[in-house]
Scaffold this motif. Structure first.
Motif, PDB file in Angstrom:
ATOM      1  N   GLU A 101      -7.648  -5.634  27.107  1.00  0.00           N
ATOM      2  CA  GLU A 101      -8.504  -4.889  27.975  1.00  0.00           C
ATOM      3  C   GLU A 101      -8.599  -3.401  27.402  1.00  0.00           C
ATOM      4  OE1 GLU A 101      -8.745  -3.294  32.708  1.00  0.00           O
ATOM      5  OE2 GLU A 101      -7.047  -4.236  32.060  1.00  0.00           O
ATOM      6  N   GLU A 102      -9.722  -3.033  27.338  1.00  0.00           N
ATOM      7  CA  GLU A 102     -10.271  -1.512  26.753  1.00  0.00           C
ATOM      8  C   GLU A 102     -10.290  -1.264  25.322  1.00  0.00           C
ATOM      9  OE1 GLU A 102     -12.008   0.275  28.189  1.00  0.00           O
ATOM     10  OE2 GLU A 102     -11.584   0.132  30.426  1.00  0.00           O
ATOM     11  N   VAL A 103      -9.887  -2.705  24.421  1.00  0.00           N
ATOM     12  CA  VAL A 103      -9.848  -2.539  23.155  1.00  0.00           C
ATOM     13  C   VAL A 103     -11.285  -2.814  22.483  1.00  0.00           C
ATOM     14  CG1 VAL A 103      -8.993  -3.162  21.030  1.00  0.00           C
ATOM     15  CG2 VAL A 103      -7.364  -2.814  23.013  1.00  0.00           C
ATOM     16  N   GLY A 104     -12.030  -1.659  22.080  1.00  0.00           N
ATOM     17  CA  GLY A 104     -13.352  -1.807  21.736  1.00  0.00           C
ATOM     18  C   GLY A 104     -13.657  -1.998  20.284  1.00  0.00           C
ATOM     19  N   GLY A 105     -12.435  -2.530  19.588  1.00  0.00           N
ATOM     20  CA  GLY A 105     -12.595  -2.428  17.981  1.00  0.00           C
ATOM     21  C   GLY A 105     -11.197  -2.230  17.270  1.00  0.00           C
ATOM     22  N   ALA A 106     -11.433  -2.128  16.199  1.00  0.00           N
ATOM     23  CA  ALA A 106     -10.016  -1.794  15.273  1.00  0.00           C
ATOM     24  C   ALA A 106     -10.441  -0.999  14.017  1.00  0.00           C
ATOM     25  CB  ALA A 106      -9.481  -3.173  14.725  1.00  0.00           C
ATOM     26  N   LEU A 107      -9.371  -0.178  13.907  1.00  0.00           N
ATOM     27  CA  LEU A 107      -9.614   0.618  12.703  1.00  0.00           C
ATOM     28  C   LEU A 107      -8.281   0.046  11.678  1.00  0.00           C
ATOM     29  CD1 LEU A 107     -10.599   3.194  11.012  1.00  0.00           C
ATOM     30  CD2 LEU A 107      -8.796   4.698  12.269  1.00  0.00           C
ATOM     31  N   VAL A 108      -8.929  -0.478  10.688  1.00  0.00           N
ATOM     32  CA  VAL A 108      -7.965  -1.493   9.884  1.00  0.00           C
ATOM     33  C   VAL A 108      -7.684  -0.778   8.351  1.00  0.00           C
ATOM     34  CG1 VAL A 108      -7.876  -3.695   8.694  1.00  0.00           C
ATOM     35  CG2 VAL A 108      -9.424  -3.428  10.737  1.00  0.00           C
ATOM     36  N   GLY A 109      -6.500  -0.690   8.129  1.00  0.00           N
ATOM     37  CA  GLY A 109      -6.043  -0.001   6.734  1.00  0.00           C
ATOM     38  C   GLY A 109      -5.999  -1.045   5.723  1.00  0.00           C
ATOM     39  N   GLY A 110      -4.865  -1.490   5.411  1.00  0.00           N
ATOM     40  CA  GLY A 110      -4.607  -2.330   4.140  1.00  0.00           C
ATOM     41  C   GLY A 110      -5.302  -3.638   4.231  1.00  0.00           C
ATOM     42  N   ALA A 111      -5.469  -4.092   5.318  1.00  0.00           N
ATOM     43  CA  ALA A 111      -6.145  -5.537   5.564  1.00  0.00           C
ATOM     44  C   ALA A 111      -7.617  -5.432   5.294  1.00  0.00           C
ATOM     45  CB  ALA A 111      -5.837  -6.125   6.839  1.00  0.00           C
TER      46      ALA A 111
ATOM     47  N   TYR B  31      -8.172   0.181  18.271  1.00  0.00           N
ATOM     48  CA  TYR B  31      -6.733   0.183  17.899  1.00  0.00           C
ATOM     49  C   TYR B  31      -6.562   0.026  16.372  1.00  0.00           C
ATOM     50  CZ  TYR B  31      -2.037  -1.159  17.735  1.00  0.00           C
ATOM     51  OH  TYR B  31      -0.748  -1.224  17.145  1.00  0.00           O
ATOM     52  N   GLY B  32      -5.448   0.621  15.941  1.00  0.00           N
ATOM     53  CA  GLY B  32      -5.250   0.781  14.573  1.00  0.00           C
ATOM     54  C   GLY B  32      -3.730   0.740  14.460  1.00  0.00           C
ATOM     55  N   GLY B  33      -3.263  -0.244  13.328  1.00  0.00           N
ATOM     56  CA  GLY B  33      -1.699  -0.060  13.286  1.00  0.00           C
ATOM     57  C   GLY B  33      -1.443  -1.553  12.924  1.00  0.00           C
ATOM     58  N   SER B  34      -1.511  -2.102  11.536  1.00  0.00           N
ATOM     59  CA  SER B  34      -1.221  -3.259  11.167  1.00  0.00           C
ATOM     60  C   SER B  34      -1.814  -4.228  11.611  1.00  0.00           C
ATOM     61  CB  SER B  34       0.418  -3.494  11.282  1.00  0.00           C
ATOM     62  OG  SER B  34       1.188  -2.592  10.464  1.00  0.00           O
TER      63      SER B  34
ATOM     64  N   GLY C 252     -21.253   8.781  23.824  1.00  0.00           N
ATOM     65  CA  GLY C 252     -21.740   7.338  23.783  1.00  0.00           C
ATOM     66  C   GLY C 252     -22.292   6.863  22.402  1.00  0.00           C
ATOM     67  N   GLU C 253     -22.892   7.581  21.807  1.00  0.00           N
ATOM     68  CA  GLU C 253     -23.579   7.388  20.503  1.00  0.00           C
ATOM     69  C   GLU C 253     -22.770   8.054  19.311  1.00  0.00           C
ATOM     70  OE1 GLU C 253     -27.745   8.910  20.765  1.00  0.00           O
ATOM     71  OE2 GLU C 253     -28.211   7.690  22.331  1.00  0.00           O
ATOM     72  N   ARG C 254     -22.165   9.027  19.681  1.00  0.00           N
ATOM     73  CA  ARG C 254     -21.523   9.697  18.534  1.00  0.00           C
ATOM     74  C   ARG C 254     -20.269   9.752  18.413  1.00  0.00           C
ATOM     75  NH1 ARG C 254     -24.786  14.267  17.138  1.00  0.00           N
ATOM     76  NH2 ARG C 254     -23.635  14.119  15.240  1.00  0.00           N
ATOM     77  N   LEU C 255     -19.366   9.131  19.466  1.00  0.00           N
ATOM     78  CA  LEU C 255     -17.883   9.133  19.234  1.00  0.00           C
ATOM     79  C   LEU C 255     -17.201   7.841  19.718  1.00  0.00           C
ATOM     80  CD1 LEU C 255     -15.145  10.875  19.577  1.00  0.00           C
ATOM     81  CD2 LEU C 255     -15.773  10.993  21.900  1.00  0.00           C
ATOM     82  N   SER C 256     -16.345   7.580  18.793  1.00  0.00           N
ATOM     83  CA  SER C 256     -15.164   6.477  18.886  1.00  0.00           C
ATOM     84  C   SER C 256     -13.871   7.135  18.866  1.00  0.00           C
ATOM     85  CB  SER C 256     -15.164   5.674  18.101  1.00  0.00           C
ATOM     86  OG  SER C 256     -16.432   5.043  17.893  1.00  0.00           O
ATOM     87  N   VAL C 257     -12.845   6.715  19.567  1.00  0.00           N
ATOM     88  CA  VAL C 257     -11.496   7.106  19.668  1.00  0.00           C
ATOM     89  C   VAL C 257     -10.765   5.885  19.061  1.00  0.00           C
ATOM     90  CG1 VAL C 257      -9.395   7.702  20.951  1.00  0.00           C
ATOM     91  CG2 VAL C 257     -11.843   8.582  21.515  1.00  0.00           C
ATOM     92  N   ALA C 258      -9.765   6.298  18.008  1.00  0.00           N
ATOM     93  CA  ALA C 258      -8.973   5.325  17.513  1.00  0.00           C
ATOM     94  C   ALA C 258      -7.458   5.573  17.972  1.00  0.00           C
ATOM     95  CB  ALA C 258      -9.111   5.275  16.045  1.00  0.00           C
ATOM     96  N   TYR C 259      -6.961   4.779  18.590  1.00  0.00           N
ATOM     97  CA  TYR C 259      -5.527   5.003  18.845  1.00  0.00           C
ATOM     98  C   TYR C 259      -4.597   4.155  17.875  1.00  0.00           C
ATOM     99  CZ  TYR C 259      -1.093   3.848  21.017  1.00  0.00           C
ATOM    100  OH  TYR C 259       0.538   3.711  21.050  1.00  0.00           O
ATOM    101  N   GLU C 260      -3.773   5.021  17.111  1.00  0.00           N
ATOM    102  CA  GLU C 260      -2.961   4.309  16.230  1.00  0.00           C
ATOM    103  C   GLU C 260      -1.425   5.044  16.174  1.00  0.00           C
ATOM    104  OE1 GLU C 260      -5.440   3.505  12.089  1.00  0.00           O
ATOM    105  OE2 GLU C 260      -4.944   5.568  12.394  1.00  0.00           O
TER     106      GLU C 260
END
Length: 253
Positions: A223-233, A207-210, A156-164
């Motif tokens: 639901e269950e989206v806890g943030g975003a991994l953002v590229g170009g933006a 979530y990541g992807g444009s 919970g303190e060390r890990l995030s998962v990014a679905y892209e």
């Protein structure tokens, strides 16, 4: 969405000293949106400079070498990244998997090295368009994660998962909110299974992807989206802070 959404900018192979002004502006903006955890992953050359400039945002790296030191020309050890001021590292990104043929064994070794160096992990996963069209997206992503989720007691303190989804990275296309919700629900189930009820709720699934200011609110409310991994933006403060503001509005309900 997790109690405090996590918005991470991945600058990829972009940025120079002249772009530090964007990092400063992002940091100032993040100080006005305390309901959101904001972070940047600049190229190696800027980690130290951005970490010195940043008072509010987290700073991380886009990759690391699995070894501690040695004859590895051009590579950077996790301990060196931590020494430069980074607090996290992105691992298993599809561009590393595709461009450098990275497989689970190597990614796992990098994860172990990063954890040993005290870094947090953002572990990426995602499928190609062909895999999705074949109806195998969920199984593919879960298999990808099963091969690399670290066996740690403080996930919970060390890990995030990014679905892209690979077909949505830098293409201007995004998955539908229905597809995003289904995949994030499946990933949450695996995280529950792996880490149990005490740790699982604190592992955020990004979530990541444009992701852009125009679609961030809808995506982050899924639901269950806890943030975003953002590229170009994430390369300009104006666009990246638009996403941060959208996250804050969702968090406020």
């Amino acid at each position: 969405m997790a109690e405090r959404p996590y918005i991470v900018g991945n600058w990829k192979m972009n940025g120079s000293r002249t772009t530090l002004s964007e990092a400063r502006a992002i940091d100032r903006g993040a100080q006005r949106t305390m309901k959101v955890e904001v972070a940047l992953a600049p190229p190696y050359t800027l980690i130290h400079a951005v970490s010195r400039e940043a008072g509010q945002i987290g700073v991380g790296a886009q990759d690391c070498h699995p070894g501690e030191e040695g004859a590895h020309t051009g590579d950077i050890a996790a301990s060196m990244i931590a020494d430069s001021g980074a607090k996290f590292v992105i691992l298993g990104h599809s561009e590393r998997r595709q461009d450098h043929a990275e497989q689970a064994e190597l990614i796992n070794a990098k994860i172990a090295s990063a954890l040993e160096a005290g870094l947090r992990i953002i572990l990426c996963c995602g499928e190609t368009l062909e895999t999705r069209d074949a109806g195998q997206a969920e199984q593919f992503v879960l298999d990808q994660l099963r091969a690399s989720l670290p066996k740690i007691d403080d996930a919970g303190e060390r890990l995030s998962v990014a679905y892209e989804p690979i077909w949505a990275i830098g293409t201007g296309r995004t998955a539908t909110t229905k597809d995003i919700a289904a995949m994030h629900k499946a990933i949450r189930g695996l995280i529950d299974e792996t880490y149990g009820p005490d740790q699982s709720p604190d592992v955020r699934i990004l979530y990541g992807g444009s992701v852009k200011p125009e679609n961030a609110g809808e995506i982050l409310a899924t639901e269950e989206v806890g943030g975003a991994l953002v590229g170009g933006a994430s390369l300009t403060a104006e666009s990246f802070l638009g996403i941060v503001v959208a996250a804050a509005e969702v968090a406020e309900g």
